[in-house]
Design a protein around this motif. Structure first.
Motif, PDB file in Angstrom:
ATOM      1  N   MET B  12       0.830  -1.210   0.000  1.00 35.11           N
ATOM      2  CA  MET B  12       0.000   0.000   0.000  1.00 35.11           C
ATOM      3  C   MET B  12       0.860   1.254   0.000  1.00 35.11           C
ATOM      4  SD  MET B  12       0.904  -0.245   3.221  1.00 35.11           S
ATOM      5  CE  MET B  12       0.551  -0.851   4.857  1.00 35.11           C
ATOM      6  N   GLY B  13       2.126   1.105  -0.338  1.00 37.58           N
ATOM      7  CA  GLY B  13       2.957   2.286  -0.555  1.00 37.58           C
ATOM      8  C   GLY B  13       3.338   3.030   0.702  1.00 37.58           C
ATOM      9  N   CYS B  14       3.604   2.315   1.796  1.00 36.55           N
ATOM     10  CA  CYS B  14       3.968   3.002   3.044  1.00 36.55           C
ATOM     11  C   CYS B  14       5.430   3.424   3.060  1.00 36.55           C
ATOM     12  CB  CYS B  14       3.646   2.143   4.259  1.00 36.55           C
ATOM     13  SG  CYS B  14       4.786   0.767   4.526  1.00 36.55           S
ATOM     14  N   TYR B  15       6.220   2.886   2.157  1.00 41.69           N
ATOM     15  CA  TYR B  15       7.642   3.224   2.037  1.00 41.69           C
ATOM     16  C   TYR B  15       8.488   2.733   3.208  1.00 41.69           C
ATOM     17  CZ  TYR B  15       7.401   6.041  -2.223  1.00 41.69           C
ATOM     18  OH  TYR B  15       7.245   6.446  -3.507  1.00 41.69           O
ATOM     19  N   ILE B  19      12.630   3.195   3.707  1.00 45.27           N
ATOM     20  CA  ILE B  19      13.162   3.878   4.887  1.00 45.27           C
ATOM     21  C   ILE B  19      13.999   2.912   5.730  1.00 45.27           C
ATOM     22  CG2 ILE B  19      12.529   5.079   7.029  1.00 45.27           C
ATOM     23  CD1 ILE B  19      11.921   6.768   4.578  1.00 45.27           C
ATOM     24  N   GLU B  49       6.699   4.446  -8.230  1.00 49.35           N
ATOM     25  CA  GLU B  49       5.263   4.762  -8.204  1.00 49.35           C
ATOM     26  C   GLU B  49       4.716   4.832  -9.621  1.00 49.35           C
ATOM     27  OE1 GLU B  49       4.267   8.332  -6.151  1.00 49.35           O
ATOM     28  OE2 GLU B  49       4.814   7.529  -4.186  1.00 49.35           O
ATOM     29  N   MET B  60      -3.217   3.499  -8.052  1.00 48.78           N
ATOM     30  CA  MET B  60      -1.786   3.655  -7.786  1.00 48.78           C
ATOM     31  C   MET B  60      -1.175   2.266  -7.698  1.00 48.78           C
ATOM     32  SD  MET B  60      -0.586   6.657  -7.564  1.00 48.78           S
ATOM     33  CE  MET B  60       0.985   6.341  -6.760  1.00 48.78           C
ATOM     34  N   TYR B  62       2.560   0.509  -6.566  1.00 52.47           N
ATOM     35  CA  TYR B  62       3.887   0.712  -5.992  1.00 52.47           C
ATOM     36  C   TYR B  62       4.693  -0.556  -6.224  1.00 52.47           C
ATOM     37  CZ  TYR B  62       1.501   4.483  -3.483  1.00 52.47           C
ATOM     38  OH  TYR B  62       0.759   5.589  -3.161  1.00 52.47           O
TER      39      TYR B  62
END
Lengths: 352, 270
Positions: B12-15, B19, B49, B60, B62
């Motif tokens: 879900m693109g939390c990155y 990080i 993205e 979207m 990812y």
């Protein structure tokens, strides 16, 4: 003077709402306070001491009520009758460091409890809600009784256009859209908590966290639909100004299908980096769009902020003109990793 | 032999992966596998993205991309130093920071663009698969990005144990022919979506039959309670859409799926 963190002080803590495992514990001091950091207790005490010297007599006594920090910790323990409940004296608890409350003896019964509004659903007379009527209210009895004439927070909630003679005039149906045709939508930011973590270099590298301008400055993104951007000659990555009669905030254009035409989206919480703070112009480079949101409350009787939707226009920024007009603002040191630099704004920083 | 297995549908693109990678490698020296990653500018594990479709039908995607640790790694061949880039017994491809001369040959050789250059240390740097963690006697033995992934979209493990999932998986750019060790489930394909409405009734049309034909396939859907249909997982090509309800028919031909297609509101004439 910064307040110390919980790791720098000795305190009593409670963990509640854990059903069977509520606990009271001693939080040991893990490290000594860093630099000048003091606990909020000590800061307040020192302020009280200084105010006493200015003539506010009895303030310290009123604040401490003659008790030390540990005596206040014990006071909390005693007023909750925890010695009786735990079978430990204060001294024993201090040594043990932890008291966990016993399980609810009726815990099996608790499992049968009806969840949420199930009781109301099954028998609304026997299980009324906490509204004056005990029912779900489409029309608020309370608002009708106390604020019957508040047309901006009426008893039955509904969409209001606003306009002349109203508290707000920030709708896309407003006459003001002739000058400010876009609705600025401003939500809680995805990559920080309000302004917290706006200075984290690893987050700022994420494409929708900041947009790197041609000048190397990390601008707060302003989302625009390709049709709106095209009308204004804006392309992805441009430095743009979002403005209304209250001021200007800069941003980096993020041109995307992810936003509707007619809307300019910019998260709030970007830290302010003022270029000019009046009296003629209000311009912020950081993108703190709360600076240009309506200053009035939701209605005369509802003291809410109006910072999530208001009218703006967006245009490409003439950076050359801004630099020429405000050379001092552009002469400040800048770090793309954290944005603002402390030394730019605080005088008299002690040498380490 | 180790592999990465990435389920794009779960991301879900939390990155957190990107990080966590920086938390592990920025400012930390993990010799003999890696010198510290610079604070910014390098993404050994990178989220790409993709904004798909057009308003109001937008999705979207990812796609996380570490080093692909290719079996036929071109960086190994391109390296001008003997053993400068090598493959461990578990399949991970490592740039030896001690041997690297900073010639950048490997950076030019990698078609995935997964190798970065550290100006300060004069080093080529990339994902090590957190080899230093895998070598530990204790604790978790997986890369930090995988450990950080809350929905478990990233998996890392033995090729033999993940073989069932690998058999359904794809790789990025198979045309490169490099046998990468990073596998993907549910990589974004193309979609055609829209909302069917009646201008006469001023309402969406619920339950209209939508038939999509093209590229040798035929798919059928009925519009949902919002009048929407959404055909996903399509090939790149040309499709034709037929919408039918109550004797009314509308056909839209020559829909190209070079890009994902949001057809917006489609008026069905009554």
């Amino acid at each position: 003077m910064p307040v110390s963190t919980r790791f720098e002080e000795y305190d009593i803590c409670a963990a509640q709402g854990c059903e069977g495992l509520n606990s009271v514990f001693i939080a040991e001091q893990a490290i000594k306070p860093v630099d000048e950091a003091k606990t909020s207790w000590d800061i307040s005490l020192e302020i009280a001491n200084k105010l006493e010297k200015l003539g506010c007599t009895g303030l310290v006594e009123k604040y401490t009520q003659g008790k030390s920090v540990e005596e206040w910790m014990k006071y909390g323990w005693d007023t909750q009758e925890l010695s009786e409940k735990s079978g430990m004296t204060w001294e024993q608890f201090k040594k043990a460091g932890l008291y966990t409350t016993p399980w609810d003896p009726d815990w099996e019964q608790r499992l049968q409890d009806k969840p949420g509004a199930r009781g109301f659903y099954e028998d609304l007379k026997a299980n009324p809600l906490q509204t004056p009527t005990g029912l779900l209210e489409y029309e608020s009895t309370f608002l009708k009784e106390h604020f019957p004439d508040d047309r901006e927070r009426p008893p039955v909630p509904h969409y209001i256009v606003g306009g002349d003679g109203w508290t707000h005039d920030e709708s896309l149906e407003s006459e003001r859209t002739k000058k400010y045709p876009l609705l600025c939508e401003s939500n809680h930011p995805r990559w920080r908590f309000h302004a917290e973590m706006d200075d984290c270099s690893w987050l700022r590298e994420i494409p929708t966290c900041k947009v790197k301008g041609v000048d190397g400055y990390m601008y707060e993104p302003i989302w625009l639909h390709p049709t709106e951007a095209a009308k204004r000659g804006i392309v992805n990555g441009d430095i743009v100004s979002m403005y209304n009669e209250r001021g200007v905030v800069l941003g980096g254009a993020y041109v995307t299908e992810r936003i509707r035409p007619g809307v300019a989206y910019q998260s709030h919480g970007a830290r302010m980096d003022p270029i000019s703070m009046g009296p003629d112009e209000y311009i912020d480079r950081g993108g703190a769009n709360n600076l240009i949101c309506p200053a009035r409350t939701v209605s005369q009787n509802a003291a809410g902020m109006v910072c999530s939707g208001f009218l703006v226009e967006v245009e490409k920024t003439d950076m050359q003109a801004l630099r020429a007009k405000y050379p001092e603002a552009f002469a400040r040191d800048y770090d793309p990793g954290c944005g603002l630099i402390f030394e730019n704004w605080v005088e008299g920083i002690m040498e380490k | 032999m180790k592999v990465f297995l990435i389920d794009v549908a779960l991301c879900m693109g939390c990155y957190a992966c990107q990080i966590a990678c920086k938390d592990e490698h920025c400012g930390n020296d993990w010799m003999p596998y890696a010198k510290p990653q610079p604070d910014t500018g390098q993404f050994w594990g990178k989220i790409n993205e993709y904004v798909r479709g057009n308003i109001p039908q937008v999705k979207m995607s990812y796609v996380f991309e570490p080093c692909h640790h290719c079996d036929d790694a071109p960086c190994i061949l391109a390296c001008l130093v003997e053993g400068g880039i090598y493959r461990r017994h578990d399949g991970l491809v490592i740039i030896d920071p001690k041997k690297c001369t900073g010639c950048k040959s490997c950076i030019d050789a990698c078609p995935y663009g997964r190798i970065y250059f550290n100006e300060e240390l004069n080093l080529a740097q990339k994902c090590t698969g957190c080899a230093h963690l895998l070598d530990r006697e204790w604790g978790f033995k997986e890369p930090r990005c995988v450990d950080a992934c809350a929905p478990e979209a990233l998996k890392f493990g033995e090729e033999s144990e993940l073989s069932d999932l690998i058999s359904q998986a794809e790789i990025l750019h198979p045309e490169y022919g490099l046998s990468p060790r990073v596998y993907y489930l549910n990589l974004p394909k193309k979609f055609i979506a829209g909302t069917v409405y009646s201008p006469v009734d001023d309402e969406v049309v619920i339950g209209a039959t939508c038939t999509l034909t093209g590229e040798g396939d035929t798919f059928t859907q009925t519009t949902n309670d919002w009048g929407d249909f959404w055909f996903d997982g399509l090939k790149v090509g040309t499709y034709s859409l037929k919408i039918e309800t109550g004797g009314k028919t509308k056909t839209i031909s020559n829909i190209s799926t070079e890009k994902d297609v949001g057809l917006g509101d489609i008026a069905l004439d009554y």
